[in-house]
Structure formats: structure tokens, C-alpha cells
Design a protein around this motif. Structure first.
Motif, PDB file in Angstrom:
ATOM      1  N   UNK A   1       0.698  -1.149  -0.174  1.00 42.21           N
ATOM      2  CA  UNK A   1      -0.126   0.046  -0.095  1.00 42.21           C
ATOM      3  C   UNK A   1       0.960   1.120  -0.233  1.00 42.21           C
ATOM      4  N   UNK A   2       2.032   1.148   0.663  1.00 38.67           N
ATOM      5  CA  UNK A   2       2.736   2.490   0.767  1.00 38.67           C
ATOM      6  C   UNK A   2       3.968   2.498   0.006  1.00 38.67           C
ATOM      7  N   UNK A   3       4.313   1.443  -0.896  1.00 41.20           N
ATOM      8  CA  UNK A   3       5.186   1.421  -1.619  1.00 41.20           C
ATOM      9  C   UNK A   3       6.629   0.927  -1.299  1.00 41.20           C
ATOM     10  N   UNK A   4       7.389   0.733  -1.943  1.00 38.62           N
ATOM     11  CA  UNK A   4       8.775   0.178  -1.645  1.00 38.62           C
ATOM     12  C   UNK A   4       9.967   1.078  -2.044  1.00 38.62           C
ATOM     13  N   UNK A   5      10.875   0.918  -0.969  1.00 39.02           N
ATOM     14  CA  UNK A   5      11.775   1.793  -0.857  1.00 39.02           C
ATOM     15  C   UNK A   5      12.799   1.641  -2.057  1.00 39.02           C
ATOM     16  N   UNK A   6      13.162   2.587  -3.078  1.00 41.50           N
ATOM     17  CA  UNK A   6      14.023   2.308  -4.027  1.00 41.50           C
ATOM     18  C   UNK A   6      15.197   1.884  -3.520  1.00 41.50           C
ATOM     19  N   UNK A   7      16.290   1.108  -4.394  1.00 39.46           N
ATOM     20  CA  UNK A   7      17.574   0.755  -3.463  1.00 39.46           C
ATOM     21  C   UNK A   7      18.170   1.967  -3.687  1.00 39.46           C
TER      22      UNK A   7
ATOM     23  N   UNK B   1      -9.721  10.633 -13.650  1.00 40.79           N
ATOM     24  CA  UNK B   1      -9.378   9.421 -14.382  1.00 40.79           C
ATOM     25  C   UNK B   1      -8.606   8.558 -13.408  1.00 40.79           C
ATOM     26  N   UNK B   2      -7.670   9.219 -12.888  1.00 42.37           N
ATOM     27  CA  UNK B   2      -6.710   8.475 -12.058  1.00 42.37           C
ATOM     28  C   UNK B   2      -6.088   9.219 -11.061  1.00 42.37           C
ATOM     29  N   UNK B   3      -5.474   8.626  -9.925  1.00 45.57           N
ATOM     30  CA  UNK B   3      -4.552   9.259  -8.976  1.00 45.57           C
ATOM     31  C   UNK B   3      -3.280   8.414  -8.525  1.00 45.57           C
ATOM     32  N   UNK B   4      -2.226   9.249  -8.410  1.00 49.07           N
ATOM     33  CA  UNK B   4      -1.053   8.387  -7.930  1.00 49.07           C
ATOM     34  C   UNK B   4      -0.509   9.128  -6.540  1.00 49.07           C
ATOM     35  N   UNK B   5       0.025   8.390  -5.628  1.00 47.62           N
ATOM     36  CA  UNK B   5       0.653   8.835  -4.574  1.00 47.62           C
ATOM     37  C   UNK B   5       2.098   8.394  -4.701  1.00 47.62           C
ATOM     38  N   UNK B   6       3.193   8.789  -3.740  1.00 46.75           N
ATOM     39  CA  UNK B   6       4.496   8.336  -3.915  1.00 46.75           C
ATOM     40  C   UNK B   6       4.986   8.617  -2.544  1.00 46.75           C
ATOM     41  N   UNK B   7       5.752   7.493  -1.825  1.00 48.96           N
ATOM     42  CA  UNK B   7       6.260   7.427  -0.597  1.00 48.96           C
ATOM     43  C   UNK B   7       7.557   8.673  -0.509  1.00 48.96           C
ATOM     44  N   UNK B   8       7.948   9.012  -1.632  1.00 48.17           N
ATOM     45  CA  UNK B   8       9.290   9.929  -1.814  1.00 48.17           C
ATOM     46  C   UNK B   8       8.432  11.326  -2.039  1.00 48.17           C
ATOM     47  N   UNK B   9       7.298  11.702  -2.283  1.00 48.76           N
ATOM     48  CA  UNK B   9       6.734  12.847  -2.782  1.00 48.76           C
ATOM     49  C   UNK B   9       6.177  13.418  -1.437  1.00 48.76           C
ATOM     50  N   UNK B  10       6.379  14.664  -1.223  1.00 46.04           N
ATOM     51  CA  UNK B  10       5.514  15.364  -0.148  1.00 46.04           C
ATOM     52  C   UNK B  10       4.373  16.250  -0.378  1.00 46.04           C
ATOM     53  N   UNK B  11       4.779  16.992  -1.389  1.00 44.87           N
ATOM     54  CA  UNK B  11       3.541  18.094  -1.628  1.00 44.87           C
ATOM     55  C   UNK B  11       3.544  18.073  -3.184  1.00 44.87           C
ATOM     56  N   UNK B  12       2.536  17.605  -3.932  1.00 44.49           N
ATOM     57  CA  UNK B  12       2.542  17.389  -5.350  1.00 44.49           C
ATOM     58  C   UNK B  12       2.268  18.865  -5.849  1.00 44.49           C
ATOM     59  N   UNK B  13       3.029  19.651  -6.961  1.00 48.59           N
ATOM     60  CA  UNK B  13       3.112  20.921  -7.080  1.00 48.59           C
ATOM     61  C   UNK B  13       2.527  21.064  -8.307  1.00 48.59           C
ATOM     62  N   UNK B  14       3.155  20.708  -9.438  1.00 51.32           N
ATOM     63  CA  UNK B  14       2.613  20.928 -10.788  1.00 51.32           C
ATOM     64  C   UNK B  14       2.917  20.034 -11.745  1.00 51.32           C
TER      65      UNK B  14
ATOM     66  N   UNK C   1      10.984   1.016  13.790  1.00 47.10           N
ATOM     67  CA  UNK C   1       9.701   1.488  12.914  1.00 47.10           C
ATOM     68  C   UNK C   1      10.056   0.810  11.902  1.00 47.10           C
ATOM     69  N   UNK C   2       8.792   0.453  11.225  1.00 44.01           N
ATOM     70  CA  UNK C   2       8.769  -0.168   9.689  1.00 44.01           C
ATOM     71  C   UNK C   2       9.402   0.596   8.871  1.00 44.01           C
ATOM     72  N   UNK C   3       9.639  -0.029   7.735  1.00 45.91           N
ATOM     73  CA  UNK C   3      10.280   0.882   6.616  1.00 45.91           C
ATOM     74  C   UNK C   3       9.708   2.060   6.193  1.00 45.91           C
ATOM     75  N   UNK C   4       8.383   1.889   5.756  1.00 50.29           N
ATOM     76  CA  UNK C   4       7.561   3.004   5.587  1.00 50.29           C
ATOM     77  C   UNK C   4       7.746   4.309   6.577  1.00 50.29           C
ATOM     78  N   UNK C   5       7.641   3.857   7.783  1.00 46.97           N
ATOM     79  CA  UNK C   5       7.517   4.841   8.991  1.00 46.97           C
ATOM     80  C   UNK C   5       8.768   5.536   8.747  1.00 46.97           C
TER      81      UNK C   5
END
Lengths: 601, 195
Positions: A21-27, A332-345, B56-60
């Protein structure tokens, strides 16, 4: 993400679900294609206002003009263009520059009418200006508005009539509940009598005592809540003073469980069907939770009417909208990203098949390009659009390290019309200007840059590129503290003179970068040669063939009439044969079409 | 340039030079907001710093790193602004707001901040229980920051200063966005274990 070994199985399953659900950390996310010179000349520049150290690569500065009068004391903001005129917003109002001679812009007129941010757009003889701050006054006064509730305050859109370019007339306002941080002019191809303005506001909701109807309640408690929506304003062009809100586009509802993407293929996807259904149930439960309605605001919306799409940068989400009915944008669609804080433009590929979102992490005030700042944070995220769904491809961030005294994060930019490629120029505040190629959204690379040293040494002071846009052959930069800069591209191994010449054949009468125009290139030898240069780079044609094609184009250009048309027809026919065996057949086909256009067929 | 344009520009030049910027300086509510937000942020940075050490979990962990970087930078900005206003500047690691009341200095917690007991409970938690406590506390902490913006904007003369308006609006936008994100993580946690 790895599951802690001692975790009970029940939790392991849940943690795996959370990871999905929250995404995986990119290596390791970083520039995949490295073109920038090393050592990077942008690092270690001397501080100063008008005497700062400068680094420039593959572009040339034509002019830099300090802001005059009260505008020198406040923040320069967004740009809009009309004919030879550049409209430059400023927290104290706006300026209008004539750039017919880009080496010597001159101030045509100005409006001293304070309000932040004064982001500006033009449409015909109208100018629209965003007002968000609490100190903006209906009467353009400079004394501010101290009362928390006041009839003097303006938060929303100001409308100016620019029919007399030397004498802007303030013809009306549209007040909105959250003010206007930014706005987007949207034309309706079916209705030439009206234009729409989408208002994005991210500040707190006003008191209903100041503006009746404003409501900070959740939409479940008040269907007319000012949250979770943008405002849509309809402007009658014959009488813009009658501009009014026609609806609040509530396309942000029920957005909670958007997938959080960090990498295109998270390894956790290999789950058993039982795990999958457990997670689907959890996501459904989250979606059904009362009061949960996704982001409560948008920061900015880029519309691309040619393909009926818009990219909304809305809180923690990037949202793709269908705007075939401009009064009623539809998600139509929406994305979120664990690396993104505040989507701007957002910025689209010319064919509408890819979109780039920026993350203005820290609101543009923070230094987010230090050595300690991650490449994928405060960056651009690049997506392809396949069947209406956005698919993450990569990140792009201005790659030079900046000091802690330089506010730096992804900000405004626009496409550069090089045929056959997707190139964008973008402002990074004090990170300067970065021009990059994202033809392949999975592998963007830098082509050119300009950067100054910090405004002040030893103190973080806001400055740098707020917005930088390509307009009719030049690159115009709104520098927050230093004024208006104008540049041109210079040829390099990454962009040829022919590509630059072809880009200069695209002339707009007007440009609001938040309403992205489709780039259309008239027939020109420069365009054909640009494709030849690209085929040389991609090795889509052999070196001897490249030489023959160039020679044929030179000969054809030197002739005229039927002789030229016959020569071009012959060349096109021979290139059709080339396309069959080429590793870059689509580009050869573009060349064939460009040659045929030149030959009048 | 036409003669008319040249004449108008000549006329504009002195008018432009005579224009003054807005004469709207910060009021006590602005200074109170910024001064109070420093310990508020400092506590968030402290909590975020435990994510790695407390399993904590990785996402956190990732989210906590963002909070730490963002709010540490904002503390620096707020301290710079207070220094420019000639006001007392709280320490970067201040955990309480010092307020004068009846001639005595009181150490106050700003809205949503954790008490010492709550902080100790968070510090004692590990793994998924740390996640659960952290997320609940941080949501409350963020809601407290949002309420401070509400209070500021309802105060006479407040947020006329552009830094204060921009900063408070960003706190509002960023932290409401993050509350949404934190709530999503909290909802995804397994049910609490019972002894």
C-alpha cells in the motif's frame, strides 16, 4: 522492505500489505544518464545579489533586468506571455515587459496592487491575478488588512482589462473561500464567448462572516464544504466583471487508498491470492471509512485541452483529470508516492502519453539540494499514461549540490518545442535553471543549465528561479530577487543548431504555461535537419546515409519550385525504404513526413 | 518605441520610485506563533529521530526521516526570522515554550505536543507498537500545529507579514496532507496485540 524475522506470521502478512500500500523503498534512485560536466561548475559559486558567481552550460544569457521600484523589494512570481509582452507577477502587483528585443527588455507598464502570490495569466485583453495572502486589499492599498474578518480583503482572482497596454484597468474580482494560491485559465473549444479559470487554494478556509458560504466542515457534514475541491470560475469575455464561480469541482473525494508508488515493480507484488484478497478487503475498509476523502486541496493544475487532460497536483496526490467538459473536470486516475511530499505542478508530453509531476517539498523556502538531500526528494516524478492510468518511470532532480543558504526544490517550467523530442526547461529556485530531455520518461538527462551563487552567504534568503519558460525562441526566467533574465540555447552535443532553429519556428500569440499548448511545427528545412541530427545520434541511419540525406536537403534548399519539389519527393521515397531497416523507424518516418511537407505533398 | 510609450515611461519613472512597500509589520500573535512553533517542531524532530532506533517499519522510517529534515529546516527558518525581528530566539532543541505569567516563567506545551509521560511511553515502545503510538501521537501533534494556524489567522493584525503568512499556510497545507498520510499508515497496521 524486509519483514522483521521475529515478527509473528499474522503481522508479517500485514506488514507485507502495508509495503504494497505504501510503496517500496527504491534501492538507489539517481540520475541514470549522466551528462553534466564534472566537476559541476554550479558547486562553490560565490554569493551576491547582482555580483554572485554564475555557471552556465549550453545556453547564453541575453539580458538580466532588475525589478524596478516597489517590485525590487518583494518576491517576483509567475510569468505569462502575449505577443512581445511578458507579464511578470510580484507580491506587490505585476509588471509588463516588452521583449521584442530580448537583449534589452523595457517596462511597458505595471500595476502596484499588492497580494501574494500574484501569479498571473493572460487571455486576449484580460489579465488574471491570484490573491491569497491575508493582506491583499480590494482597493490595492498597501496598508494590509489587520482585521481577521474584513470587507476590504481580497482573496481570489483579480481581473484586469489590458485593452490599453499602457493603462491596466482593474475590472473585477472573484472572491473564493481559500483564496487563490495559483490558477489556470482553461479555454473551451465549444464556447468562444467564455473562458474558465480553475482556482487552486491551499491556505486555510475564510470565515463565513467574511465570505458567506465558506465552510471548513467535512463534506460529509456540509455538502458545500470549501475543502476537497477546486473552484471553477466562468468568465464572460464580453463583460468580465460578471465572472463568477460556477461550481466547485469536487474530484478529490474518496481518494484515500491510492497506491503509493516508489518503484515500478515492487517485489511484494508476488503475493498469494489469499494475501491479495486480504489486502483488497483492507483497502476497501479504508476507503469506506467515514470522513476520509483524500487531499483537501490542489496546489496547481496544468490543463492540456488538446488532449482533454489535466494534471492536478493535489496535496499528497498527483491526479489525472478529464476536462472534455471544462466546467466539470472529472478524475480518471490518481497516484501517490512515498518519496513525494507535496505535489506541485504537472507538464505533459506533446502527445499526452506521459506526465511529469513536481514535488515542491518545503514550499520552495527550504534548501533541498544539499549533499544530504536525497535525489528522489523534492524532485520530479515521471509517469507514462497508459489507458488512462499513470505508470511511474523515474525521478529527475537538478543534479548539482547546492548550499544550505539556497532554497532549492522542483518548481515551474515548460516544454521546449524541439520536434521529435521532449525537452523541458525548469526553475529550481536557487538551484537555478535546468534543461533536460525526458523523451524516455525512464531515463531523463540534463542538457543545459544556468545557476548563480547564494543571494546571501551565511543566511537562507529566498531567491532564484520561480518560473522559467520557453517562449517564441527565448527562455524567460522570473528571478525572485534579481528580476527578469532572458536566455537562448546554444548548440552542443545534446542539442544541435538545427533543433534550436526548428524550436524557434513554433510561435505562440499567447502563453499561459498552466494551459499547455500543443506544439505544432510548420514545414521547415530546420525541422527535417533536426530529425536527421537525431537519427545521427540514435544511429537510426548509417553515417554514409546521413551524409547523403544532408547533401540532398542542401541541394533542394538551393533550388526552388518544381525542381525542389521533385528532389524532395525523391528523397522522401528513398527514406521510406530506409525506415524499413532502421532501428529508429518512427524517427525516419517523422523525417519522411517533414521532407514531404517541404515538397508540398 | 513610440513617442507615446516613451512619454508614459518617463512619467512612470518617478511614480515608481515614489511607491512604498506595504507598511505591515509583525504583531505579537505572529511572534507567538513562530516562537511556539519552534518547540513544537523540535519535539516532532525528536520523535522522528527514534524511528530507526526503535524498530519502526520501513515506510514509517522513511516518513520520519522526511519529517526530521523538513522540520529541522523550518526551525532554522523560524529562528532566522525571529533574529531579524530582534526577538528572543528559542534554542533549536527547545521542547517547551517559555511564557511569562504573573511575573513567573512557565514552560508550556503547545497544542498537540506530547507530555513527558507520553514521550516516555513512545520511547519505551518497539516495532509495530512504536509505529502505532508514533502515528497516533504524530497525528495529534500535526492537528495541534493546524490549530495554531487557525488561532493565528483569527488574531487581529496577524499574518500580514509575508513570511508568517507563507509559513503558516505551508504548515497548514503540509501537515493536513501528512495527517492524511499518517492516518493511512495507522489504518494499515494490524490490530493491537492483547496480552
Amino acid at each position: 522492505m524486509t519483514v522483521v524475522p521475529t515478527t509473528p506470521r499474522r503481522w508479517a502478512l500485514t506488514l507485507a500489505g502495508l509495503a504494497l500500500a505504501l510503496g517500496v523503498l527504491p534501492a538507489s534512485a539517481q540520475q541514470k544518464v549522466k551528462t553534466t560536466p564534472s566537476p559541476d561548475p554550479r558547486e562553490g559559486l560565490a554569493a551576491g545579489k547582482f555580483d554572485a558567481g554564475e555557471a552556465i552550460w549550453n545556453m547564453r544569457m541575453l539580458s538580466t533586468t532588475p525589478s524596478p521600484g516597489p517590485f525590487a523589494l518583494n518576491t517576483n512570481t509567475d510569468l505569462a506571455f502575449s505577443g512581445n509582452l511578458v507579464y511578470q507577477g510580484n507580491y506587490n502587483g505585476f509588471m509588463v515587459w516588452d521583449i521584442a528585443n530580448p537583449a534589452k527588455p523595457h517596462l511597458t507598464t505595471w500595476s502596484h496592487c499588492p497580494a501574494s502570490q500574484s501569479d498571473i495569466s493572460v487571455y486576449g485583453n484580460l489579465a488574471f491575478v491570484s490573491a491569497e495572502g491575508l493582506s491583499g486589499r480590494l482597493d490595492c492599498g498597501t496598508q494590509g488588512v489587520p482585521e481577521p474578518v474584513s470587507a476590504d480583503r481580497v482573496r481570489g482572482i483579480r481581473i484586469f482589462d489590458m485593452t490599453d497596454p499602457l493603462d491596466p484597468k482593474y475590472v473585477g474580482n472573484v472572491q473564493t473561500c481559500r483564496g487563490s494560491h495559483t490558477h489556470t485559465v482553461v479555454t473551451d473549444k465549444n464556447d468562444p464567448e467564455h473562458v474558465y479559470v480553475y482556482i487552486s487554494g491551499s491556505s486555510r478556509v475564510r470565515s463565513p462572516e467574511e465570505l458567506p458560504g465558506c465552510s471548513e466542515l467535512a463534506p460529509s457534514e456540509d455538502p458545500n464544504s470549501s475543502l476537497f475541491r477546486i473552484e471553477v470560475i466562468k468568465v464572460p469575455l464580453k463583460d468580465p466583471s460578471k465572472a463568477a464561480i460556477v461550481g466547485g469541482a469536487r474530484f478529490l473525494d474518496n481518494l484515500a487508498p491510492a497506491p503509493q508508488r516508489s518503484q515500478p515493480t515492487p517485489p511484494q507484488r508476488q503475493l498469494t491470492p489469499a494475501q491479495d484478497s486480504a489486502m483488497a478487503a483492507r483497502r476497501a475498509a479504508m476507503a469506506a471509512r467515514p470522513g476520509r476523502t483524500g487531499p483537501n486541496q490542489c496546489h496547481d493544475i496544468t490543463v492540456y485541452p488538446a488532449v482533454d487532460l489535466a494534471g492536478g497536483a493535489c496535496g499528497g496526490y498527483g491526479v489525472l483529470l478529464d476536462i472534455s467538459d471544462p466546467a466539470n473536470p472529472r478524475r480518471i486516475d490518481a497516484v501517490a508516492d512515498t518519496n513525494f511530499s507535496f505535489w506541485h505542478s504537472a507538464t505533459f508530453h506533446n502527445d499526452g502519453k506521459a506526465v511529469l509531476f513536481t514535488d515542491e517539498w518545503g514550499g520552495g523556502r527550504a534548501p533541498r539540494c544539499r549533499e544530504s538531500d536525497k535525489y528522489e526528494w523534492g524532485a520530479n516524478a515521471l509517469f507514462t499514461i497508459e489507458n488512462g492510468k499513470m505508470k511511474f518511470q523515474s525521478y529527475y532532480k537538478m543534479p548539482a549540490r547546492q548550499t544550505e543558504w539556497e532554497n532549492c526544490v522542483a518548481h515551474n517550467g515548460s516544454p521546449i518545442p524541439i520536434p521529435g523530442r521532449e525537452v523541458m526547461v525548469q526553475g529550481w529556485y536557487q538551484g537555478g535553471i535546468s534543461i533536460f530531455d525526458w523523451t524516455d520518461p525512464a531515463a531523463p538527462f540534463e542538457l543545459a543549465f544556468h545557476d548563480r551563487g547564494p543571494l546571501a552567504d551565511g543566511e537562507l534568503t529566498s531567491a532564484g528561479s520561480w518560473s522559467v519558460y520557453w517562449y517564441n525562441g527565448v527562455i524567460v526566467n522570473s528571478e525572485i530577487a534579481r528580476g527578469l533574465d532572458i536566455f537562448e540555447l546554444t548548440p552542443s552535443e545534446y542539442i544541435s543548431q538545427n533543433e534550436i532553429d526548428a524550436a524557434k519556428t513554433v510561435i505562440w500569440k499567447e502563453l499561459n504555461p498552466q494551459e499547455q499548448p500543443m506544439m505544432v511545427w510548420p514545414a521547415s528545412f530546420a525541422k527535417a535537419r533536426a530529425f536527421v541530427d537525431q537519427l545521427e545520434r540514435s544511429k537510426g541511419l548509417t553515417a554514409p546515409r546521413i551524409a547523403i540525406v544532408r547533401e540532398a536537403l542542401t541541394r533542394a534548399e538551393a533550388t526552388g519550385g518544381n525542381t525542389r519539389n521533385a528532389a524532395l519527393g525523391q528523397l522522401a521515397t528513398s527514406l521510406v525504404a530506409d525506415a524499413r531497416g532502421s532501428s529508429d523507424a518512427p524517427k525516419v518516418t517523422m523525417l519522411v513526413n517533414a521532407v514531404r511537407e517541404l515538397g508540398g505533398s | 518605441m513610440s513617442l507615446r510609450v516613451a512619454l508614459v515611461l518617463l512619467a512612470l519613472a518617478p511614480a515608481l520610485a515614489a511607491q512604498k512597500p506595504a507598511q505591515t509589520g509583525p504583531v505579537p500573535a505572529d511572534v507567538h506563533f513562530i516562537t511556539g512553533m519552534i518547540p513544537h517542531h523540535a519535539q516532532a524532530v525528536k520523535m522522528a529521530g527514534w524511528a530507526v532506533t526503535h524498530g519502526a517499519s520501513a515506510p514509517l522510517q522513511r516518513f520520519a526521516e522526511r519529517i526530521a529534515v523538513a522540520q529541522r529546516d523550518e526551525i532554522a527558518m523560524m529562528r532566522t526570522w525571529l533574529r531579524q525581528q530582534g526577538r528572543p530566539v528559542p534554542d533549536t532543541n527547545a521542547t517547551h515554550m517559555m511564557m511569562q505569567h504573573d511575573g513567573m516563567a512557565h514552560a508550556m506545551l503547545m497544542p498537540g505536543m506530547l507530555t513527558d509521560t507520553e514521550l516516555a511511553a513512545l520511547d519505551a515502545a518497539r516495532g509495530v507498537e512504536f509505529d502505532r503510538l508514533f502515528l497516533g501521537f504524530m497525528i495529534r501533534h500535526h492537528e495541534g500545529a493546524v490549530s495554531m494556524v487557525d488561532e493565528l489567522f483569527a488574531s487581529h493584525g496577524a499574518a500580514q507579514d509575508e513570511f508568517v503568512f507563507r509559513f503558516a499556510s505551508d504548515v497548514f497545507a503540509d501537515q493536513t496532507t501528512e495527517i492524511d498520510f499518517l492516518q493511512g499508515m495507522l489504518d494499515a497496521l494490524p490490530p493491537p496485540s492483547r496480552p
